[in-house]
Scaffold this motif. Structure first.
Motif, PDB file in Angstrom:
ATOM      1  N   THR A   1       4.770   0.408  -9.972  1.00 49.54           N
ATOM      2  CA  THR A   1       5.759   1.242  -9.062  1.00 49.54           C
ATOM      3  C   THR A   1       5.913   2.485  -9.084  1.00 49.54           C
ATOM      4  O   THR A   1       4.622   3.689 -10.466  1.00 49.54           O
ATOM      5  CB  THR A   1       7.178   0.573  -9.835  1.00 49.54           C
ATOM      6  N   SER A   2       5.630   2.960  -7.535  1.00 50.78           N
ATOM      7  CA  SER A   2       5.046   4.122  -7.486  1.00 50.78           C
ATOM      8  C   SER A   2       5.613   5.358  -8.589  1.00 50.78           C
ATOM      9  O   SER A   2       7.194   4.617  -8.737  1.00 50.78           O
ATOM     10  CB  SER A   2       5.523   4.787  -6.218  1.00 50.78           C
ATOM     11  N   GLY A   3       5.154   5.797  -9.145  1.00 51.89           N
ATOM     12  CA  GLY A   3       6.017   6.755 -10.127  1.00 51.89           C
ATOM     13  C   GLY A   3       5.393   6.749 -11.163  1.00 51.89           C
ATOM     14  O   GLY A   3       5.340   7.639 -12.031  1.00 51.89           O
ATOM     15  N   ASP A   4       5.003   5.471 -11.939  1.00 52.33           N
ATOM     16  CA  ASP A   4       5.002   4.772 -12.911  1.00 52.33           C
ATOM     17  C   ASP A   4       2.795   5.711 -13.214  1.00 52.33           C
ATOM     18  O   ASP A   4       1.995   6.091 -12.127  1.00 52.33           O
ATOM     19  CB  ASP A   4       4.311   3.490 -13.306  1.00 52.33           C
ATOM     20  N   LYS A   5       3.065   6.019 -14.650  1.00 51.82           N
ATOM     21  CA  LYS A   5       2.034   6.998 -14.336  1.00 51.82           C
ATOM     22  C   LYS A   5       0.984   5.850 -14.984  1.00 51.82           C
ATOM     23  O   LYS A   5       0.365   5.286 -15.908  1.00 51.82           O
ATOM     24  CB  LYS A   5       2.124   7.834 -15.999  1.00 51.82           C
ATOM     25  N   LEU A   6      -0.285   6.523 -14.146  1.00 58.11           N
ATOM     26  CA  LEU A   6      -1.447   5.816 -14.563  1.00 58.11           C
ATOM     27  C   LEU A   6      -2.416   6.196 -15.566  1.00 58.11           C
ATOM     28  O   LEU A   6      -2.245   8.036 -15.296  1.00 58.11           O
ATOM     29  CB  LEU A   6      -2.028   5.977 -13.192  1.00 58.11           C
ATOM     30  N   TYR A  24      -0.053  10.842 -10.035  1.00 56.74           N
ATOM     31  CA  TYR A  24      -1.644   9.598  -8.889  1.00 56.74           C
ATOM     32  C   TYR A  24      -0.348   8.916  -7.967  1.00 56.74           C
ATOM     33  O   TYR A  24       0.140   7.828  -9.714  1.00 56.74           O
ATOM     34  CB  TYR A  24      -2.868  10.217  -9.194  1.00 56.74           C
ATOM     35  N   VAL A  25      -0.314   8.553  -7.333  1.00 58.43           N
ATOM     36  CA  VAL A  25       0.160   7.589  -7.368  1.00 58.43           C
ATOM     37  C   VAL A  25      -0.804   6.508  -6.445  1.00 58.43           C
ATOM     38  O   VAL A  25      -1.819   6.228  -5.090  1.00 58.43           O
ATOM     39  CB  VAL A  25       1.056   7.305  -5.378  1.00 58.43           C
ATOM     40  N   PHE A  26      -1.524   5.262  -7.053  1.00 58.93           N
ATOM     41  CA  PHE A  26      -2.004   4.127  -7.068  1.00 58.93           C
ATOM     42  C   PHE A  26      -1.160   3.042  -5.460  1.00 58.93           C
ATOM     43  O   PHE A  26      -0.549   2.451  -5.807  1.00 58.93           O
ATOM     44  CB  PHE A  26      -2.257   2.851  -8.153  1.00 58.93           C
ATOM     45  N   ARG A  27      -2.667   3.222  -4.758  1.00 56.13           N
ATOM     46  CA  ARG A  27      -1.815   2.108  -3.226  1.00 56.13           C
ATOM     47  C   ARG A  27      -2.707   1.116  -3.306  1.00 56.13           C
ATOM     48  O   ARG A  27      -3.846   1.060  -2.504  1.00 56.13           O
ATOM     49  CB  ARG A  27      -2.414   3.185  -2.277  1.00 56.13           C
ATOM     50  N   SER A  59       4.818   2.414  -2.664  1.00 60.83           N
ATOM     51  CA  SER A  59       3.553   1.583  -3.530  1.00 60.83           C
ATOM     52  C   SER A  59       3.826   0.573  -4.079  1.00 60.83           C
ATOM     53  O   SER A  59       4.616   1.367  -5.480  1.00 60.83           O
ATOM     54  CB  SER A  59       2.674   3.008  -3.442  1.00 60.83           C
ATOM     55  N   ASN A  60       3.742  -0.204  -4.306  1.00 58.23           N
ATOM     56  CA  ASN A  60       3.964  -1.169  -5.718  1.00 58.23           C
ATOM     57  C   ASN A  60       3.274  -2.477  -5.838  1.00 58.23           C
ATOM     58  O   ASN A  60       2.884  -3.389  -5.214  1.00 58.23           O
ATOM     59  CB  ASN A  60       5.139  -1.898  -6.181  1.00 58.23           C
ATOM     60  N   VAL A  65       0.661  -1.265   0.123  1.00 60.10           N
ATOM     61  CA  VAL A  65      -0.519  -0.457   0.047  1.00 60.10           C
ATOM     62  C   VAL A  65       1.021   0.674   0.199  1.00 60.10           C
ATOM     63  O   VAL A  65       0.045   2.058  -0.739  1.00 60.10           O
ATOM     64  CB  VAL A  65      -0.885  -0.170   1.332  1.00 60.10           C
ATOM     65  N   GLY A  66       1.940   1.004   0.407  1.00 63.05           N
ATOM     66  CA  GLY A  66       2.980   2.465   0.322  1.00 63.05           C
ATOM     67  C   GLY A  66       2.310   3.906   1.788  1.00 63.05           C
ATOM     68  O   GLY A  66       2.073   5.081   1.025  1.00 63.05           O
ATOM     69  N   VAL A  67       1.389   3.319   2.706  1.00 63.11           N
ATOM     70  CA  VAL A  67       0.900   4.060   3.704  1.00 63.11           C
ATOM     71  C   VAL A  67       1.288   3.923   5.038  1.00 63.11           C
ATOM     72  O   VAL A  67       1.537   2.955   5.192  1.00 63.11           O
ATOM     73  CB  VAL A  67      -0.221   4.044   3.447  1.00 63.11           C
ATOM     74  N   ASN A  68       2.052   4.593   6.268  1.00 62.99           N
ATOM     75  CA  ASN A  68       2.407   4.308   7.396  1.00 62.99           C
ATOM     76  C   ASN A  68       0.806   4.309   8.026  1.00 62.99           C
ATOM     77  O   ASN A  68       0.794   5.557   8.653  1.00 62.99           O
ATOM     78  CB  ASN A  68       2.973   5.457   7.567  1.00 62.99           C
TER      79      ASN A  68
END
Length: 106
Positions: free
Chosen positions: A46-51, A74-77, A27-28, A11-14
């Protein structure tokens, strides 16, 4: 082939702090090819890929708390997935209560 790939998400969230904080570049979505006996993950997202949305337009971040950390991209989580009919469906969890569905054609 069906039953031979394992998908995993981060998820890439604390979630240990209030309010929950999105983490940069954490996030990945990865997959493992079980027929090869590989323990090396292959990146699917991977975080940073354009969605892009279903119309092909790049999705931009609109939450100010997120743009302060990850910028306008936008970062998908992803928080879970299921496989059906040759597609992997990933659901997103975000601390702001919003989220989306990512569909990956395998």
């Amino acid at each position: 082939e069906e039953g031979q790939m394992l998908y995993a998400t981060n998820v890439g969230v604390n979630f240990g702090v209030q309010p929950n904080v999105p983490l940069e570049d954490m996030s990945n979505v990865v997959r493992f090819n079980l027929t090869k006996g590989s323990v090396t993950p292959e990146a699917v997202y991977t975080s940073g890929d354009k969605l892009r949305n279903k119309d092909g337009d790049v999705v931009s971040e609109t939450n100010d708390n997120y743009t302060a950390i990850t910028g306008d991209n936008y970062v998908f989580r992803p928080n879970g997935c299921t496989v059906k009919d040759g597609m992997v469906y990933f659901i997103e969890t975000r601390p702001d209560g919003l989220g989306g569905l990512l569909v990956y054609d395998i």
